[in-house]
Design an enzyme around this catalytic site. Structure first.
Site: not given
Length: 589
Positions: A119, A259, A352, A373
């Site tokens: 992050e 991902d 989610e 996304e």
């Protein structure tokens, strides 16, 4: 799809002027409405940004219901840093300038905080680098006259504080690191594939801007360390032990925990021109499409057996159609995007998790934390096809956010997509990505007038939506050849022996040894003529050679690092059809 054709499509998408493409609009979306939607999205950004600045700054993130701030990462104005290049994209030079000046004077990283490597890299390091590249360049139109590379110095300081995380036997980094003291002795040795393999863009750009290769080297070694431990099916799991190299979660998928590993393989190739990343991406992508794709959905399987583990759509998978556009594989991207958007239409947001067996929201995964996304993929598909349906998609998403997520001081997480219950939190990526991609979508339809579409460079978006320009300094840093087909010198390598296609010694090609960390990397090349790649590895463009021989490396981990079921040697078919052992490569001194 042939890799050359795919890359040509990618270059067209990155370079074709909008003026050469006819404008088409969704039914009811006129040219004027496209501009109105763009302006509405701009208003969404400022509602949230002003809410943050008025009620939360300089804390990390905004609590938009209670109009308070909270520190969620390191306590260093996360949302402001994450928003910098969005301000520049919107042409807000005053806010961009004042924000850069405040950060330059007040931000410090010599603090006793343990932070997420992943992050911190994608949000803070990426945000600083993107803003630096905009603020330091007159051709962007956002040059700050008083700016003196302060953000670059901060980025370098931060990255050096993150480097201890990479000190592991496998080269795969720890998930967290203390900015003052390094890695704690009790730090978990388990990290996610995305966490260890989604660092190459930011660290690679930093290496090119500072002329210090260490940042790029450690992140590339991390990718190599993960790929070396792939299964025989070319699948990777979700979590791995950074010391033993053993997979602790062997579920393979394109969503949670994996991902952006796929994403950065392709984007690192496009941005840096390093064909090693292209080779790995093509192998990984081919395996994903073969074992994970149940048209139009994607599932999770065991990485070794391909046995179905989880028939689940999770919201992080929604980036995939956009990545497929960059890869030039548009038809499955269209089908998958349609399926993913059907979930949004069903609830007004994407949960989610959505169970593909029961076609219902997965228990315990009912929230929508303002993720970008699906919007990102919508933008890329509209950019590629100009199909009016994607403007309809964008308009529906704007309506959902405005009526379901807008709250007092910003935009709220949706705690339950079935009942649209709001939660008092707003992630910084809402400003860095979600509204950015929405704004770009409608600006593209209205006739683009922005840094990305009309600026001096073409841009790659990081996984946090930060703008990384394809400038010569970044994208051609390792180009040594003056023309295609030239023979190029490279002082980092030395020949140790010569091999031809049939395995006999000759002086037509070279064999080199490299070693990085504790993992050996293997390749064999036969040449009739040779060039140098931007990554510095000699390779040939030879008829009869396999793609693996021409473009990539086949990796094997050291025997003591590989689980028993994994092979420790590989073979590859040579140009003459015979099988030969690979040649170990190692870094020369």
């Amino acid at each position: 799809m042939d890799p050359k054709n795919a890359f040509i499509i990618t270059l067209i998408l990155l370079t074709i002027p909008d003026a050469l493409i006819c404008r088409v609009f969704a039914e009811g979306v006129t040219f004027d409405e496209a501009k109105q939607l763009r302006d509405e999205v701009s208003g969404m950004f400022y509602h949230a940004f002003n809410g943050y600045m008025d009620h939360a700054f300089p804390r990390d993130e905004l609590k938009p219901l209670s109009c308070e701030g909270e520190d969620t990462l390191g306590g260093y104005a996360l949302t402001l840093i994450d928003s910098l290049d969005t301000l520049a994209l919107l042409g807000d030079k005053d806010r961009f300038t004042s924000s850069v000046e405040w950060i330059s004077k007040n931000l410090r990283f010599d603090i006793n905080k343990t932070v997420s490597l992943f992050e911190t890299t994608i949000r803070i390091l990426g945000g600083l680098l993107s803003a630096h590249l905009i603020a330091s360049d007159y051709s962007t139109g956002m040059r700050i006259p008083s700016y003196d590379d302060e953000l670059l110095h901060l980025a370098e300081d931060l990255a050096r504080r993150l480097l201890p995380a990479f000190d592991t036997p496998t080269g795969i980094p720890y998930g967290s690191v203390n900015l003052l003291h390094g890695v704690d002795e009790n730090e978990s040795k388990i990290t996610s594939t995305a966490g260890g393999g989604t660092l190459t863009l930011e660290f690679g750009v930093l290496s090119r801007l500072t002329n210090d290769p260490v940042f790029e080297q450690v992140t590339k070694n991390a990718v190599r360390g993960i790929w070396a431990r792939r299964s025989k099916l070319n699948l990777v799991g979700a979590h791995i032990d950074v010391f033993t190299g053993e997979w602790t979660q062997k579920d393979a998928g394109i969503g949670t925990s994996i991902d952006s590993f796929y994403e950065y393989l392709l984007k690192a190739y496009i941005l840096f021109g390093d064909e090693e990343y292209l080779y790995i991406f093509q192998e990984a992508y081919g395996a994903a499409m073969h074992y994970l794709f149940h048209d139009p959905w994607y599932v999770e399987v065991n990485m070794n057996s391909a046995a179905l583990v989880w028939p689940l759509f999770n919201s992080l998978q929604a980036f995939w159609p956009g990545l497929q556009v960059l890869a030039g594989d548009i038809d499955p991207a269209i089908r998958t995007h349609t399926a993913f958007f059907s979930v949004w239409k069903r609830y007004g947001f994407t949960p989610e998790g959505f169970n593909l067996a029961s076609f219902s929201v997965q228990h315990g995964q009912k929230s929508y934390p303002l993720r970008p996304e699906l919007i990102e993929s919508t933008y890329w598909l509209y950019k590629a096809t100009r199909d009016p349906r994607y403007l309809d998609v964008g308009r529906d998403i704007v309506s959902s956010l405005q009526y379901g997520a807008r709250c007092t001081c910003g935009y709220c997480h949706i705690l339950d997509v079935e009942f649209h219950k709001q939660e008092d939190h707003m992630e910084s990526f809402f400003l860095a990505e979600t509204v950015k991609y929405l704004w770009l979508l409608f600006d593209l339809a209205a006739g683009p007038d922005n840094l990305v579409e009309n600026g001096p460079y073409k841009y790659i978006f990081s996984t946090e939506g930060h703008l990384l320009p394809m400038t010569p300094r970044i994208s051609l840093a390792r180009e040594h050849c003056s023309y295609f087909g030239a023979y190029c010198k490279n002082s980092n390598f030395r020949p140790t022996s010569y091999i031809s296609n049939d395995g006999h010694h000759t002086n037509s090609s070279s064999r080199f040894q490299r070693r990085v960390g504790s993992t050996s990397y293997v390749t064999q090349y036969g040449f009739r003529k040779s060039t140098t790649s931007m990554s510095g590895i000699i390779k040939g463009l030879c008829p009869g050679l396999t793609h693996e021989q021409m473009y990539g490396l086949s990796y094997v981990a050291s025997p003591d690092m590989v689980p028993q079921e994994e092979p420790t040697t590989d073979h590859v078919e040579n140009g003459g059809g015979q099988s030969q052992s690979m040649v170990v490569l190692s870094d020369s001194a």
